[in-house]
Design a protein around this motif. Sequence first.
Motif, PDB file in Angstrom:
ATOM      1  N   ASP A  47      47.616  40.560  50.071  1.00 30.02           N
ATOM      2  CA  ASP A  47      48.010  39.624  49.010  1.00 30.02           C
ATOM      3  C   ASP A  47      46.786  38.804  48.612  1.00 30.02           C
ATOM      4  N   ASP A  49      45.720  37.568  45.645  1.00 34.24           N
ATOM      5  CA  ASP A  49      45.855  36.435  44.722  1.00 34.24           C
ATOM      6  C   ASP A  49      46.793  35.342  45.221  1.00 34.24           C
ATOM      7  N   ASP A  51      50.076  35.254  45.579  1.00 34.29           N
ATOM      8  CA  ASP A  51      51.371  35.089  44.905  1.00 34.29           C
ATOM      9  C   ASP A  51      52.545  35.529  45.776  1.00 34.29           C
ATOM     10  N   ASP A  58      46.347  43.364  43.260  1.00 39.41           N
ATOM     11  CA  ASP A  58      45.601  42.985  44.460  1.00 39.41           C
ATOM     12  C   ASP A  58      44.649  44.114  44.868  1.00 39.41           C
ATOM     13  N   ALA A  61      41.669  44.262  42.567  1.00 40.91           N
ATOM     14  CA  ALA A  61      40.715  43.180  42.848  1.00 40.91           C
ATOM     15  C   ALA A  61      39.821  43.558  44.024  1.00 40.91           C
ATOM     16  N   VAL A  72      35.638  38.367  46.164  1.00 41.67           N
ATOM     17  CA  VAL A  72      36.781  37.654  46.724  1.00 41.67           C
ATOM     18  C   VAL A  72      36.347  37.147  48.096  1.00 41.67           C
ATOM     19  N   THR A  78      42.210  39.733  52.510  1.00 37.63           N
ATOM     20  CA  THR A  78      41.365  40.639  51.738  1.00 37.63           C
ATOM     21  C   THR A  78      40.703  41.707  52.607  1.00 37.63           C
TER      22      THR A  78
END
Length: 102
Positions: A47, A49, A51, A58, A61, A72, A78
């Motif tokens: 997750d 971001d 949210d 995700d 990213a 990030v 991440t």
Amino acid sequence: VEHGSAANPPAEPNHPEEGLYFHAWDADFSCITGTTYIHSVYRSVGDVDGDLSVTIVDALALLRTAMGLNEVEVNVFTDVDGDGEVTVADALRTMRIAMGVR
């Protein structure tokens, strides 16, 4: 707990073996006036971001980060495989989580 008083929350329940980390409680317990049910809300690895949902966004990213196109923060959300860096493997694993294919 006395009527109108605050309840003391328990320790934050993390489940790293399942890839779940405590995010918040789903209700306020600063003024208890009756039977109150409070549940923990979790954030999953992947997750990116924050949210509370792992989606293809995700994964993209992470893929863009692995390709050097953006950055990030490297953290438990991440760095999905826990190797200390964000790589294509993290993006692929996140995509699988988003698709429900673990």
